[in-house]
Design an enzyme around this catalytic site. Structure first.
Site, PDB file in Angstrom:
ATOM      1  N   GLN A  46       2.660   7.593  15.969  1.00 18.94           N
ATOM      2  CA  GLN A  46       1.998   8.892  15.983  1.00 18.94           C
ATOM      3  C   GLN A  46       1.821   9.354  14.543  1.00 18.94           C
ATOM      4  OE1 GLN A  46       4.451  11.973  17.605  1.00 18.94           O
ATOM      5  NE2 GLN A  46       2.741  13.184  18.327  1.00 18.94           N
ATOM      6  N   TYR A  76       0.842  -1.204   0.000  1.00 21.26           N
ATOM      7  CA  TYR A  76       0.000   0.000   0.000  1.00 21.26           C
ATOM      8  C   TYR A  76       0.877   1.254   0.000  1.00 21.26           C
ATOM      9  CZ  TYR A  76      -3.703   3.223   1.563  1.00 21.26           C
ATOM     10  OH  TYR A  76      -4.596   4.267   1.683  1.00 21.26           O
ATOM     11  N   VAL A  87      -9.717   1.784  13.273  1.00 18.61           N
ATOM     12  CA  VAL A  87      -9.973   1.900  14.710  1.00 18.61           C
ATOM     13  C   VAL A  87     -11.349   2.487  15.036  1.00 18.61           C
ATOM     14  CG1 VAL A  87      -8.685   4.080  14.943  1.00 18.61           C
ATOM     15  CG2 VAL A  87      -8.982   2.606  16.908  1.00 18.61           C
ATOM     16  N   SER A 144     -14.263   2.496  13.269  1.00 20.22           N
ATOM     17  CA  SER A 144     -15.354   1.551  13.020  1.00 20.22           C
ATOM     18  C   SER A 144     -15.241   0.344  13.959  1.00 20.22           C
ATOM     19  CB  SER A 144     -15.375   1.107  11.558  1.00 20.22           C
ATOM     20  OG  SER A 144     -14.087   0.817  11.106  1.00 20.22           O
ATOM     21  N   ASN A 145     -14.017  -0.129  14.193  1.00 14.33           N
ATOM     22  CA  ASN A 145     -13.805  -1.246  15.133  1.00 14.33           C
ATOM     23  C   ASN A 145     -14.414  -0.957  16.496  1.00 14.33           C
ATOM     24  OD1 ASN A 145     -12.427  -3.250  13.891  1.00 14.33           O
ATOM     25  ND2 ASN A 145     -10.547  -3.007  15.071  1.00 14.33           N
ATOM     26  N   PHE A 146     -14.006   0.172  17.066  1.00 15.65           N
ATOM     27  CA  PHE A 146     -14.466   0.527  18.414  1.00 15.65           C
ATOM     28  C   PHE A 146     -15.992   0.681  18.429  1.00 15.65           C
ATOM     29  CE2 PHE A 146     -10.350   2.752  20.152  1.00 15.65           C
ATOM     30  CZ  PHE A 146      -9.730   1.516  20.210  1.00 15.65           C
TER      31      PHE A 146
END
Ligand SMILES: NC(=O)c1ccc[n+]([C@@H]2O[C@H](COP(=O)([O-])OP(=O)(O)OC[C@H]3O[C@@H](n4cnc5c(N)ncnc54)[C@H](O)[C@@H]3O)[C@@H](O)[C@H]2O)c1
Length: 311
Positions: free
Chosen positions: A275, A144, A186, A188-190
């Site tokens: 970061q 990617y 992250v 959508s996961n959470f």
């Protein structure tokens, strides 16, 4: 009325872009191979006589007549781009060559959805556009990262060699309705985990930070960049500089969903940046653009979308 081609138009960002361009009174040709995109994302646009959908893979040449091209086709989340890494590089590189060839023939302006991943795991914070990045060329993210870097090279060589009008945007983490529910990103996961009452997965200590841009803000940036003065080629960062740790994000989402879920800590994946934060001075100066949607408001919209789709 302009005729505008959007590749990857049935994906998360592409569907919002098609919607916006249609609303602005343009005639849209949406091209997608539906690898990660879906007809459901654009179903609400299908009734318009100015919206056309074409199933096509950008690794093959495309012969159409348009005035502008937005090249978004490429799986964006690690689970999807690592599923078939060779195809990911092909999509970035052959896709860029095919779309640039089309733009050259048509003398059309062309926009590239590049990424903050071109900065790799950066030593400079926040990342300005003239930072060259620190990318592993042989890791699992390289298909990617390096594919996108090569696409940028191609855009700039077509610009220098063939005088093409190019617009290269480096997109930082963006979230909003129509994100894929299980693509490992992250936000959508959470949200999905919180709504299902499952544990929220935190990689590493959760102290690594990310910045999150709401999709409407980003799309405004796309349109402004595409229609900016011809000399402005980019690369230009688009993202929200507000930084949050993964733990802070998890807490916010638990609060907004009234979730009682617990946190589950897992080891950090390979080459995961610690970061990532955009410097958006160039976009502010050139496009008078900066994000206006707060993380809280953006999360509310996104949570309400997932509440409906997960039913
Ligand atoms: N969402 C982000 O936070 C983010 C960040 C940086 C860069 N980007 C870039 O923005 C673009 C859109 O990302 P997204 O988040 O909407 O991802 P997405 O996976 O939802 O959308 C990508 C779309 O491209 C299509 N596609 C993939 N390969 C194709 C091919 N060979 N031919 C035709 N269509 C193909 C997919 O089916 C999908 O509809 C991508 O190029 C991505 O690299 C996104």
């Amino acid at each position: 009325m302009k005729k505008i081609l959007v590749t990857g138009g049935a994906g998360f960002l592409g569907s919002h872009l098609c919607e916006r361009l249609l609303k602005d009174g343009n005639d849209i040709l949406c091209v997608d191979n539906f690898f990660t995109g879906s007809k459901i994302n654009i179903a609400h646009l299908m009734a318009s006589p100015y919206f056309e959908l074409m199933r096509h893979d950008v690794t093959f040449p495309l012969y159409v007549e348009v005035d502008q091209i937005y090249n978004l086709a490429c799986p964006a989340s690690p689970v999807h781009y690592q599923f078939d890494p060779v195809q990911t590089t092909k999509t970035s590189v052959h896709g860029a060559i095919n779309m640039l060839g089309l733009a050259k023939r048509l003398k059309a302006r062309i926009f590239q959805a590049s990424t903050s991943e071109v900065y790799g795991d950066p030593e400079v914070h926040p990342q300005p556009e003239d930072y060259w990045g620190r990318v592993n060329p042989v890791g699992i993210r390289s298909c990617y990262d390096e594919g996108k870097r090569c696409a940028e090279t191609l855009f700039f060589d077509y610009h220098r060699q063939h005088k093409l009008e190019i617009k290269v945007a480096r997109i930082f983490n963006t979230y909003g309705p129509r994100m894929h529910p299980n693509d490992g990103r992250v936000v959508s996961n959470f949200i999905v985990q919180a709504l299902k009452g499952e544990e929220l997965t935190i990689f590493g200590s959760g102290q690594q930070t990310r910045s999150f841009c709401y999709v409407d803000d980003l799309i405004e940036g796309f349109v402004r960049l595409m229609n900016s003065r011809a000399e402005l080629t980019g690369p230009l960062n688009l993202g929200n500089p507000g930084e949050f740790t993964m733990l802070e994000l998890a807490e916010k989402i638990m609060k907004l969903t009234n979730s009682k879920s617990k946190l589950a800590f897992k080891p950090l994946p390979q080459d995961d940046p610690k970061q990532r934060q955009p410097s958006i001075n160039l976009a502010k100066h050139e496009l008078a653009w900066e994000p206006s949607v707060s993380l809280e408001d953006g999360l509310k919209e996104t949570i309400s979308y997932f509440r409906n789709t997960l039913r």
